[in-house]
Design a protein around this motif. Structure first.
Motif, PDB file in Angstrom:
ATOM      1  N   GLY A 152       0.785  -1.227   0.000  1.00 16.83           N
ATOM      2  CA  GLY A 152       0.000   0.000   0.000  1.00 16.83           C
ATOM      3  C   GLY A 152       0.813   1.271   0.000  1.00 16.83           C
ATOM      4  N   THR A 153       2.064   1.221   0.472  1.00 15.43           N
ATOM      5  CA  THR A 153       2.864   2.429   0.582  1.00 15.43           C
ATOM      6  C   THR A 153       4.316   2.130   0.242  1.00 15.43           C
ATOM      7  OG1 THR A 153       3.304   2.039   2.936  1.00 15.43           O
ATOM      8  CG2 THR A 153       1.375   3.390   2.392  1.00 15.43           C
ATOM      9  N   ARG A 154       5.075   3.184   0.056  1.00 20.73           N
ATOM     10  CA  ARG A 154       6.495   3.047  -0.262  1.00 20.73           C
ATOM     11  C   ARG A 154       7.247   2.377   0.879  1.00 20.73           C
ATOM     12  NH1 ARG A 154      10.550   8.250  -0.865  1.00 20.73           N
ATOM     13  NH2 ARG A 154      12.502   7.107  -1.184  1.00 20.73           N
ATOM     14  N   TYR A 155       6.958   2.780   2.098  1.00 16.75           N
ATOM     15  CA  TYR A 155       7.583   2.182   3.272  1.00 16.75           C
ATOM     16  C   TYR A 155       6.502   1.499   4.101  1.00 16.75           C
ATOM     17  CZ  TYR A 155      11.590   5.283   2.344  1.00 16.75           C
ATOM     18  OH  TYR A 155      12.654   5.936   1.776  1.00 16.75           O
ATOM     19  N   GLU A 156       6.688   0.218   4.383  1.00 18.10           N
ATOM     20  CA  GLU A 156       5.773  -0.508   5.255  1.00 18.10           C
ATOM     21  C   GLU A 156       6.532  -0.959   6.494  1.00 18.10           C
ATOM     22  OE1 GLU A 156       2.227  -2.464   3.301  1.00 18.10           O
ATOM     23  OE2 GLU A 156       3.860  -3.188   2.034  1.00 18.10           O
ATOM     24  N   ALA A 157       5.822  -1.001   7.621  1.00 22.06           N
ATOM     25  CA  ALA A 157       6.470  -1.235   8.902  1.00 22.06           C
ATOM     26  C   ALA A 157       7.261  -2.540   8.918  1.00 22.06           C
ATOM     27  CB  ALA A 157       5.435  -1.226  10.025  1.00 22.06           C
ATOM     28  N   PHE A 158       6.720  -3.584   8.320  1.00 28.07           N
ATOM     29  CA  PHE A 158       7.452  -4.856   8.314  1.00 28.07           C
ATOM     30  C   PHE A 158       8.804  -4.692   7.637  1.00 28.07           C
ATOM     31  CE2 PHE A 158       8.859  -8.812   6.478  1.00 28.07           C
ATOM     32  CZ  PHE A 158       8.661  -9.732   7.492  1.00 28.07           C
ATOM     33  N   ASP A 159       8.818  -3.994   6.500  1.00 28.10           N
ATOM     34  CA  ASP A 159      10.063  -3.817   5.751  1.00 28.10           C
ATOM     35  C   ASP A 159      11.083  -2.988   6.528  1.00 28.10           C
ATOM     36  OD1 ASP A 159       9.025  -5.202   3.560  1.00 28.10           O
ATOM     37  OD2 ASP A 159       8.136  -3.390   2.723  1.00 28.10           O
TER      38      ASP A 159
ATOM     39  N   PRO B 180      14.990  -5.822  -5.217  1.00 33.01           N
ATOM     40  CA  PRO B 180      15.856  -4.690  -4.872  1.00 33.01           C
ATOM     41  C   PRO B 180      15.006  -3.494  -4.493  1.00 33.01           C
ATOM     42  CG  PRO B 180      15.765  -4.991  -7.249  1.00 33.01           C
ATOM     43  CD  PRO B 180      15.041  -6.158  -6.645  1.00 33.01           C
ATOM     44  N   TYR B 181      15.475  -2.718  -3.520  1.00 31.70           N
ATOM     45  CA  TYR B 181      14.665  -1.584  -3.103  1.00 31.70           C
ATOM     46  C   TYR B 181      14.557  -0.547  -4.224  1.00 31.70           C
ATOM     47  CZ  TYR B 181      12.764   2.563  -1.221  1.00 31.70           C
ATOM     48  OH  TYR B 181      11.950   3.656  -1.063  1.00 31.70           O
ATOM     49  N   SER B 182      13.347  -0.083  -4.454  1.00 29.05           N
ATOM     50  CA  SER B 182      13.087   1.113  -5.259  1.00 29.05           C
ATOM     51  C   SER B 182      11.689   1.558  -4.903  1.00 29.05           C
ATOM     52  CB  SER B 182      13.199   0.839  -6.763  1.00 29.05           C
ATOM     53  OG  SER B 182      12.161  -0.001  -7.191  1.00 29.05           O
ATOM     54  N   ALA B 183      11.410   2.831  -5.086  1.00 34.67           N
ATOM     55  CA  ALA B 183      10.124   3.383  -4.680  1.00 34.67           C
ATOM     56  C   ALA B 183       8.954   2.714  -5.390  1.00 34.67           C
ATOM     57  CB  ALA B 183      10.093   4.887  -4.928  1.00 34.67           C
ATOM     58  N   ASP B 184       9.200   2.170  -6.597  1.00 36.13           N
ATOM     59  CA  ASP B 184       8.101   1.577  -7.366  1.00 36.13           C
ATOM     60  C   ASP B 184       8.263   0.070  -7.559  1.00 36.13           C
ATOM     61  OD1 ASP B 184      10.283   1.670  -8.995  1.00 36.13           O
ATOM     62  OD2 ASP B 184       9.286   2.613 -10.692  1.00 36.13           O
ATOM     63  N   ALA B 185       9.078  -0.570  -6.719  1.00 30.93           N
ATOM     64  CA  ALA B 185       9.301  -2.004  -6.890  1.00 30.93           C
ATOM     65  C   ALA B 185       8.063  -2.822  -6.554  1.00 30.93           C
ATOM     66  CB  ALA B 185      10.476  -2.461  -6.017  1.00 30.93           C
ATOM     67  N   VAL B 186       7.287  -2.357  -5.591  1.00 34.54           N
ATOM     68  CA  VAL B 186       6.082  -3.068  -5.189  1.00 34.54           C
ATOM     69  C   VAL B 186       4.867  -2.261  -5.623  1.00 34.54           C
ATOM     70  CG1 VAL B 186       4.745  -3.973  -3.249  1.00 34.54           C
ATOM     71  CG2 VAL B 186       7.242  -4.096  -3.203  1.00 34.54           C
ATOM     72  N   PRO B 187       3.995  -2.829  -6.461  1.00 35.24           N
ATOM     73  CA  PRO B 187       2.810  -2.077  -6.888  1.00 35.24           C
ATOM     74  C   PRO B 187       1.905  -1.767  -5.716  1.00 35.24           C
ATOM     75  CG  PRO B 187       2.614  -4.386  -7.485  1.00 35.24           C
ATOM     76  CD  PRO B 187       4.008  -4.198  -6.971  1.00 35.24           C
ATOM     77  N   THR B 188       1.351  -0.560  -5.679  1.00 34.38           N
ATOM     78  CA  THR B 188       0.469  -0.178  -4.591  1.00 34.38           C
ATOM     79  C   THR B 188      -0.967  -0.533  -4.922  1.00 34.38           C
ATOM     80  OG1 THR B 188       0.017   2.029  -5.440  1.00 34.38           O
ATOM     81  CG2 THR B 188       1.994   1.768  -4.102  1.00 34.38           C
ATOM     82  N   ARG B 189      -1.815  -0.465  -3.899  1.00 32.41           N
ATOM     83  CA  ARG B 189      -3.223  -0.774  -4.094  1.00 32.41           C
ATOM     84  C   ARG B 189      -3.887   0.178  -5.069  1.00 32.41           C
ATOM     85  NH1 ARG B 189      -2.821  -1.391   1.557  1.00 32.41           N
ATOM     86  NH2 ARG B 189      -3.499   0.758   1.827  1.00 32.41           N
ATOM     87  N   THR B 190      -3.358   1.411  -5.185  1.00 28.57           N
ATOM     88  CA  THR B 190      -4.031   2.416  -6.008  1.00 28.57           C
ATOM     89  C   THR B 190      -3.561   2.402  -7.456  1.00 28.57           C
ATOM     90  OG1 THR B 190      -2.392   4.116  -5.483  1.00 28.57           O
ATOM     91  CG2 THR B 190      -4.265   3.908  -4.009  1.00 28.57           C
ATOM     92  N   THR B 191      -2.439   1.761  -7.741  1.00 29.70           N
ATOM     93  CA  THR B 191      -1.840   1.870  -9.064  1.00 29.70           C
ATOM     94  C   THR B 191      -2.765   1.403 -10.177  1.00 29.70           C
ATOM     95  OG1 THR B 191       0.360   1.573  -8.126  1.00 29.70           O
ATOM     96  CG2 THR B 191       0.116   1.180 -10.487  1.00 29.70           C
ATOM     97  N   ALA B 192      -3.409   0.271  -9.967  1.00 29.00           N
ATOM     98  CA  ALA B 192      -4.162  -0.353 -11.054  1.00 29.00           C
ATOM     99  C   ALA B 192      -5.392   0.426 -11.472  1.00 29.00           C
ATOM    100  CB  ALA B 192      -4.572  -1.765 -10.640  1.00 29.00           C
ATOM    101  N   VAL B 193      -5.957   1.239 -10.581  1.00 31.99           N
ATOM    102  CA  VAL B 193      -7.232   1.887 -10.893  1.00 31.99           C
ATOM    103  C   VAL B 193      -7.122   3.400 -11.010  1.00 31.99           C
ATOM    104  CG1 VAL B 193      -8.646   0.074  -9.888  1.00 31.99           C
ATOM    105  CG2 VAL B 193      -7.825   1.926  -8.447  1.00 31.99           C
ATOM    106  N   ALA B 194      -5.962   3.971 -10.703  1.00 32.46           N
ATOM    107  CA  ALA B 194      -5.861   5.421 -10.627  1.00 32.46           C
ATOM    108  C   ALA B 194      -6.199   6.098 -11.959  1.00 32.46           C
ATOM    109  CB  ALA B 194      -4.462   5.821 -10.175  1.00 32.46           C
ATOM    110  N   LYS B 195      -5.617   5.635 -13.063  1.00 32.58           N
ATOM    111  CA  LYS B 195      -5.825   6.320 -14.337  1.00 32.58           C
ATOM    112  C   LYS B 195      -7.245   6.103 -14.857  1.00 32.58           C
ATOM    113  CE  LYS B 195      -1.021   6.315 -15.896  1.00 32.58           C
ATOM    114  NZ  LYS B 195      -0.073   5.880 -16.957  1.00 32.58           N
ATOM    115  N   SER B 196      -7.728   4.869 -14.755  1.00 36.39           N
ATOM    116  CA  SER B 196      -9.021   4.572 -15.359  1.00 36.39           C
ATOM    117  C   SER B 196     -10.165   5.272 -14.639  1.00 36.39           C
ATOM    118  CB  SER B 196      -9.260   3.060 -15.350  1.00 36.39           C
ATOM    119  OG  SER B 196      -9.273   2.561 -14.024  1.00 36.39           O
ATOM    120  N   ASN B 197      -9.954   5.660 -13.398  1.00 35.96           N
ATOM    121  CA  ASN B 197     -11.032   6.283 -12.637  1.00 35.96           C
ATOM    122  C   ASN B 197     -10.751   7.747 -12.294  1.00 35.96           C
ATOM    123  OD1 ASN B 197     -13.013   3.998 -12.035  1.00 35.96           O
ATOM    124  ND2 ASN B 197     -11.053   3.110 -11.484  1.00 35.96           N
ATOM    125  N   ASP B 198      -9.764   8.332 -12.930  1.00 38.31           N
ATOM    126  CA  ASP B 198      -9.495   9.747 -12.766  1.00 38.31           C
ATOM    127  C   ASP B 198      -9.327  10.109 -11.296  1.00 38.31           C
ATOM    128  OD1 ASP B 198      -9.101  12.379 -13.588  1.00 38.31           O
ATOM    129  OD2 ASP B 198     -11.225  12.892 -13.367  1.00 38.31           O
TER     130      ASP B 198
END
Length: 518
Positions: free
Chosen positions: A195-202, A238-256
């Motif tokens: 869900g986010t760039r940094y998660e507590a477990f990580d 490997p760590y990168s800000a976009d290595a893990v897809p977020t919950r919002t990625t898939a629907v953000a563009k299609s739903n404005d």
């Protein structure tokens, strides 16, 4: 097994004094730790003084769950931990454990507010190539992100780098943030949802188990339907800000919507509004209110009779709940009455150098802070008088049945929304127990306190809401419980939505109630 029973067993496995956690390691440091800065003891002791003065002066919920004696012990342990020079990772753990002792979901070493040097040094390590949920102390895979081991949803990881997940969860619980005794929220905060760039477990996994900072991990797991565990070596991401897809990625563009909000009609008479986040302050150029206007116009045009608002995974953010509530009420409806209090009228000059925020008005409330005695001020900026705030109806109003799908992430604005829905009988809560706390929460406005010696940041919530009547130390229980399990995840079932549609089909909520409201 009840969650409280599971957690008591977990915590019994790994209880480590704060001083031991924060002190220099007895064992040989891992190579990545050897590169970390060591902070002088006098700098750390000065930081503790700054922290103590700031919280004592500004934090309105400091004693909600921790009395003077308990707070004194926490400060003494922190000071003892910093009697000698300490590495940055040990200092971060010590401050995180201290903040968790306050038992406020908004008081913590905020990962996103740390400076770049702290983030790079402590957070940006290779990450596990799968997402998971904690279910009754078990680590249950929800999505494989390229592990190479074909970890199907519903797979139970029974060992991770030689450590059983139940023990791992117990080690992390003293650092998890939540309000009061709401351990449902603590456990939820330690899942990996993408869900986010940094998660507590990580963050806490490599800090507590530094030897696991490597490109691979060794796991043992039980696949759905299997009887025996298998072993595998998996390659981490490997760590990168976009290595893990977020919950919002898939629907953000299609739903404005930059927050991934969406409207769908799985049935002609059923509208589903999905809202994975309410962080509207991060998107000032986006007209989120116009989005909600369009949603309710579309719902009215389709003549939907049932509205499902899916808030799972949504901790909160802005006051989006009010914009939803005004479409659900048919007359001015008061919110649950609570007192909004602050501890100061004007921030003392001596504290200002370590503080930053987005609204300079927080430094001086002026006449908006009315002396209420006992060291508190009633904040009238958000009040309308003794009767509190009322939600006025707004067209087009939705007059059908409302179902709010909730979970343990709902702990701030989404908790308050769910509480209003349940208390005012505006709809039915479906899902799992929420985060937050019925005794009230701290938040609404914040300072970001950066300690001068270590450079570590801790959030300082400024507004406390106190319930006007005695309330339980807990979140909200859903009206219709619907818990996920390893089996339901393996089968790809959405247990909460199944429960909603079962109730819709049965028509139970509408019996004897033409509006369909509870």
């Amino acid at each position: 097994m009840r969650l409280s029973t599971v957690l008591m067993a977990l915590l019994a496995l790994c209880v480590v004094p704060l001083g031991r956690l924060a002190a220099a390691d007895d064992e040989t440091p891992h190579p990545w730790q050897e590169r970390l800065p060591v902070i002088a003891a006098e700098d750390l002791q000065r930081d503790v003084d700054v922290l103590a003065s700031t919280y004592a002066t500004l934090h309105p919920g400091l004693h909600r769950y921790l009395d003077d004696a308990g707070l004194a012990v926490a400060y003494r342990e922190l000071g003892d931990a910093f009697a000698d020079p300490v590495r940055l990772d040990r200092a971060f753990l010590a401050y995180s454990a201290f903040a968790a002792n306050i038992r406020c979901g908004h008081t913590y070493t905020n990962f996103f507010n740390q400076n770049e040097a702290v983030q790079k040094a402590l957070f940006e390590h290779p990450r596990l190539p799968f997402l998971f949920r904690w279910i009754d102390g078990e680590m249950v895979v929800t999505r494989d992100l390229g592990s190479g081991a074909d970890l199907e949803p519903g797979t139970r990881v029974v060992e991770l780098d030689g450590v059983r997940p139940r023990k791992l969860l117990a080690a992390m619980m003293p650092y998890a943030r939540a309000d009061g005794g709401n351990d449902h929220k603590r456990v939820a905060s330690l899942q990996r949802s993408g869900g986010t760039r940094y998660e507590a477990f990580d963050i806490y996994y490599p800090l507590l188990y530094p030897q696991t900072v490597a490109d691979t991990a060794r796991i043992r797991f039980v696949a759905p339907g299997a009887r025996r565990a298998r072993a595998a070596t998996i390659r981490k991401l490997p760590y990168s800000a976009d290595a893990v897809p977020t919950r919002t990625t898939a629907v953000a563009k299609s739903n404005d919507s930059p927050l991934g909000w969406s409207l769908s009609f799985p049935r002609p008479s059923v509208a589903v509004v999905t809202m994975p986040g309410w962080g509207i302050f991060k998107h000032e150029d986006w007209d989120w209110q116009a989005f909600i206007d369009r949603v309710f116009v579309d719902i009215a045009a389709r003549e939907a009779r049932d509205l499902v608002i899916d808030l799972r995974g949504n901790e909160g953010g802005g006051n989006v709940g009010a914009a939803l509530l005004e479409r659900m009420v048919d007359a001015p409806t008061p919110l649950p009455i609570s007192t909004r209090s602050v501890r100061y009228r004007r921030v003392p000059d001596a504290l200002r150098p370590s503080l930053s925020t987005w609204d300079d008005g927080f430094y001086d409330w002026g006449e908006r802070a009315v002396d209420a005695g006992n060291g508190f001020y009633r904040l009238t900026k958000y009040d309308t008088g003794a009767g509190g705030i009322a939600i006025a109806p707004k067209a087009p109003r939705f007059a059908g049945r409302v179902w709010v799908v909730v979970g343990s992430d709902n702990s701030s604005a989404t908790f308050e929304f769910a509480q209003t829905v349940q208390l005012r009988k505006l709809g039915t809560l479906v899902g799992e127990p929420t985060g937050g706390n019925q005794r009230g929460i701290n938040g609404g406005a914040f300072f970001f306190m950066t300690l001068p010696g270590s450079g570590i940041e801790l959030d300082v919530p400024l507004i406390a809401q106190f319930a006007d009547t005695p309330m339980p130390d807990a979140g909200l229980l859903p009206d219709v419980p619907a818990r996920e399990s390893a089996d339901s995840i393996a089968a790809g079932r959405d247990v909460a939505m199944e429960a909603v549609f079962a109730r819709i089909d049965a028509g139970r909520s509408a019996a004897g109630n033409p509006s369909g409201r509870r």
